[in-house]
Design an enzyme around this catalytic site. Sequence first.
Site, PDB file in Angstrom:
ATOM      1  N   THR A  97       7.816  -2.648  -4.005  1.00 30.50           N
ATOM      2  CA  THR A  97       7.528  -4.003  -4.478  1.00 30.50           C
ATOM      3  C   THR A  97       8.522  -4.317  -5.592  1.00 30.50           C
ATOM      4  O   THR A  97       8.465  -3.711  -6.667  1.00 30.50           O
ATOM      5  CB  THR A  97       6.093  -4.124  -5.018  1.00 30.50           C
ATOM      6  N   LYS A 170       4.306 -10.869  -0.998  1.00 31.81           N
ATOM      7  CA  LYS A 170       3.586  -9.850  -1.786  1.00 31.81           C
ATOM      8  C   LYS A 170       3.162 -10.436  -3.141  1.00 31.81           C
ATOM      9  O   LYS A 170       2.100 -10.116  -3.671  1.00 31.81           O
ATOM     10  CB  LYS A 170       4.483  -8.620  -1.975  1.00 31.81           C
ATOM     11  N   LYS A 238       3.993  -4.367 -13.518  1.00 32.48           N
ATOM     12  CA  LYS A 238       5.344  -4.610 -12.981  1.00 32.48           C
ATOM     13  C   LYS A 238       5.295  -5.772 -11.992  1.00 32.48           C
ATOM     14  O   LYS A 238       6.102  -6.704 -12.050  1.00 32.48           O
ATOM     15  CB  LYS A 238       5.842  -3.319 -12.315  1.00 32.48           C
TER      16      LYS A 238
HETATM   17  P1  NAP Z   1       4.755   6.558  -7.243  1.00 33.87           P
HETATM   18  O1  NAP Z   1       3.657   7.432  -6.746  1.00 33.87           O
HETATM   19  O2  NAP Z   1       4.988   6.448  -8.705  1.00 33.87           O
HETATM   20  O3  NAP Z   1       6.108   7.058  -6.530  1.00 33.87           O
HETATM   21  C1  NAP Z   1       7.346   6.514  -6.862  1.00 33.87           C
HETATM   22  C2  NAP Z   1       8.416   7.224  -6.051  1.00 33.87           C
HETATM   23  O4  NAP Z   1       9.689   6.690  -6.386  1.00 33.87           O
HETATM   24  C3  NAP Z   1       8.490   8.718  -6.341  1.00 33.87           C
HETATM   25  O5  NAP Z   1       8.876   9.383  -5.150  1.00 33.87           O
HETATM   26  C4  NAP Z   1       9.601   8.791  -7.394  1.00 33.87           C
HETATM   27  O6  NAP Z   1      10.240  10.056  -7.435  1.00 33.87           O
HETATM   28  C5  NAP Z   1      10.543   7.749  -6.846  1.00 33.87           C
HETATM   29  N1  NAP Z   1      11.446   7.221  -7.862  1.00 33.87           N
HETATM   30  C6  NAP Z   1      11.115   6.452  -8.926  1.00 33.87           C
HETATM   31  N2  NAP Z   1      12.207   6.136  -9.643  1.00 33.87           N
HETATM   32  C7  NAP Z   1      13.259   6.721  -9.004  1.00 33.87           C
HETATM   33  C8  NAP Z   1      14.645   6.767  -9.266  1.00 33.87           C
HETATM   34  N3  NAP Z   1      15.188   6.122 -10.324  1.00 33.87           N
HETATM   35  N4  NAP Z   1      15.428   7.461  -8.418  1.00 33.87           N
HETATM   36  C9  NAP Z   1      14.889   8.110  -7.357  1.00 33.87           C
HETATM   37  N5  NAP Z   1      13.577   8.110  -7.059  1.00 33.87           N
HETATM   38  C10 NAP Z   1      12.770   7.420  -7.882  1.00 33.87           C
HETATM   39  O7  NAP Z   1       4.601   5.054  -6.700  1.00 33.87           O
HETATM   40  P2  NAP Z   1       3.773   4.529  -5.434  1.00 33.87           P
HETATM   41  O8  NAP Z   1       2.368   4.316  -5.828  1.00 33.87           O
HETATM   42  O9  NAP Z   1       4.098   5.348  -4.239  1.00 33.87           O
HETATM   43  O10 NAP Z   1       4.421   3.073  -5.283  1.00 33.87           O
HETATM   44  C11 NAP Z   1       5.729   2.904  -4.750  1.00 33.87           C
HETATM   45  C12 NAP Z   1       6.002   1.412  -4.608  1.00 33.87           C
HETATM   46  O11 NAP Z   1       5.031   0.843  -3.717  1.00 33.87           O
HETATM   47  C13 NAP Z   1       5.916   0.639  -5.928  1.00 33.87           C
HETATM   48  O12 NAP Z   1       6.863  -0.398  -5.926  1.00 33.87           O
HETATM   49  C14 NAP Z   1       4.491   0.079  -5.885  1.00 33.87           C
HETATM   50  O13 NAP Z   1       4.381  -1.109  -6.657  1.00 33.87           O
HETATM   51  C15 NAP Z   1       4.329  -0.194  -4.397  1.00 33.87           C
HETATM   52  N6  NAP Z   1       2.942  -0.180  -3.920  1.00 33.87           N
HETATM   53  C16 NAP Z   1       2.075   0.807  -4.293  1.00 33.87           C
HETATM   54  C17 NAP Z   1       0.769   0.777  -3.831  1.00 33.87           C
HETATM   55  C18 NAP Z   1      -0.243   1.838  -4.240  1.00 33.87           C
HETATM   56  O14 NAP Z   1      -1.433   1.635  -3.989  1.00 33.87           O
HETATM   57  N7  NAP Z   1       0.160   2.950  -4.835  1.00 33.87           N
HETATM   58  C19 NAP Z   1       0.333  -0.244  -2.981  1.00 33.87           C
HETATM   59  C20 NAP Z   1       1.245  -1.210  -2.580  1.00 33.87           C
HETATM   60  C21 NAP Z   1       2.549  -1.188  -3.068  1.00 33.87           C
HETATM   61  P3  NAP Z   1       9.623  11.260  -8.323  1.00 33.87           P
HETATM   62  O15 NAP Z   1       8.657  11.965  -7.412  1.00 33.87           O
HETATM   63  O16 NAP Z   1      10.786  12.078  -8.681  1.00 33.87           O
HETATM   64  O17 NAP Z   1       8.951  10.629  -9.518  1.00 33.87           O
END
Ligand code: NAP
Length: 286
Positions: A97, A170, A238
């Site tokens: 997102t 979104k 965010k």
């Molecule tokens: P998360 O658990 O914090 O995972 C983030 C991922 O991105 C991790 O694999 C992290 O790697 C990687 N990452 C972050 N910064 C990076 C960088 N600079 N370089 C390389 N890798 C990087 O987040 P999430 O919950 O999966 O969410 C991911 C996205 O989907 C976000 O944009 C969020 O807003 C969206 N989203 C989430 C949900 C939800 O319910 N969780 C629902 C809809 C949409 P590391 O493992 O090394 O930290």
Amino acid sequence: MTSIAFIGLGVMGYPMAGHLARAGHAVTVFNRTAAKAEAWVAEYGGQSAATPALAAAGADVVLTCVGNDDDLRQVTLGPDGALAAMQRHALYIDHTTVSASIARELAAARGDLHVLDAPVSGGQAGAVAGKLTVMCGGTAEAFAVAEPVLAAYAKRTGLMGPAGAGQLTKMVNQIAIAGVVEGLAEAVNFALAAGLDAASVFDVIGAGAAQSWQMDNRAGTMARGEYDFGFAVDWMRKDLGLVLDEARRAGVTLPVTALVDQFYGDVQALGGRRQDTSSLLRRFRP
Ligand code: NAP
């Protein structure tokens, strides 16, 4: 069998990449923290790569699901980024997102790729169950190539318009959720303060006009003070930041959304940065 690269194995990406492997695709993963990529390969097979570029080289489809605009820029356009390494006519799908502007920038970065911005809704539970909603922006041609891939973890996909339209959709989703969660937090707080049995209350009114996904899935956990799952408050702030920026550009006011964004700031100050968005109730019941 399609050759797929998946970059970002977080709460969402890990199970999404898993569904692609289970669907029979050849999946190569990259994760910044290598231990997560090793755990993923141990669970699903496939292979891991040392950089986004190495994962993307030779893949038919490259997917990303990282944190915010800066993270996405790093894994796509930064040193060892995926985009420059992709083969011509391959498909790039971003599930992060992010802003509509970076989505348009990535779509224009190379003229010889199919590109979709494709943020998701449905949370961790939807990702694990393979029942996400995917809102896409891009060309009809890119969407047609993407649909059979997305089928591995989507219960609903839609092409909403050109590049950036998935992200704008979104934003509509997050505006609609923000006020509902605050309303539910106030309702749960009132029910508890009134001495009612919260489980019975939401069981009954959830069958009426007040029903919502948030009520069905979160009222019970809120009443029990459980927030250690799901969609993190940091990510919601965010998202609301992206929404408020876009609204300012469009000359639209979002008074309730702006207020709820501030309420989430209170929850962050209470230590709830990684707690679920339903933790708005903590402003009343820390
Ligand atoms: P998360 O658990 O914090 O995972 C983030 C991922 O991105 C991790 O694999 C992290 O790697 C990687 N990452 C972050 N910064 C990076 C960088 N600079 N370089 C390389 N890798 C990087 O987040 P999430 O919950 O999966 O969410 C991911 C996205 O989907 C976000 O944009 C969020 O807003 C969206 N989203 C989430 C949900 C939800 O319910 N969780 C629902 C809809 C949409 P590391 O493992 O090394 O930290």
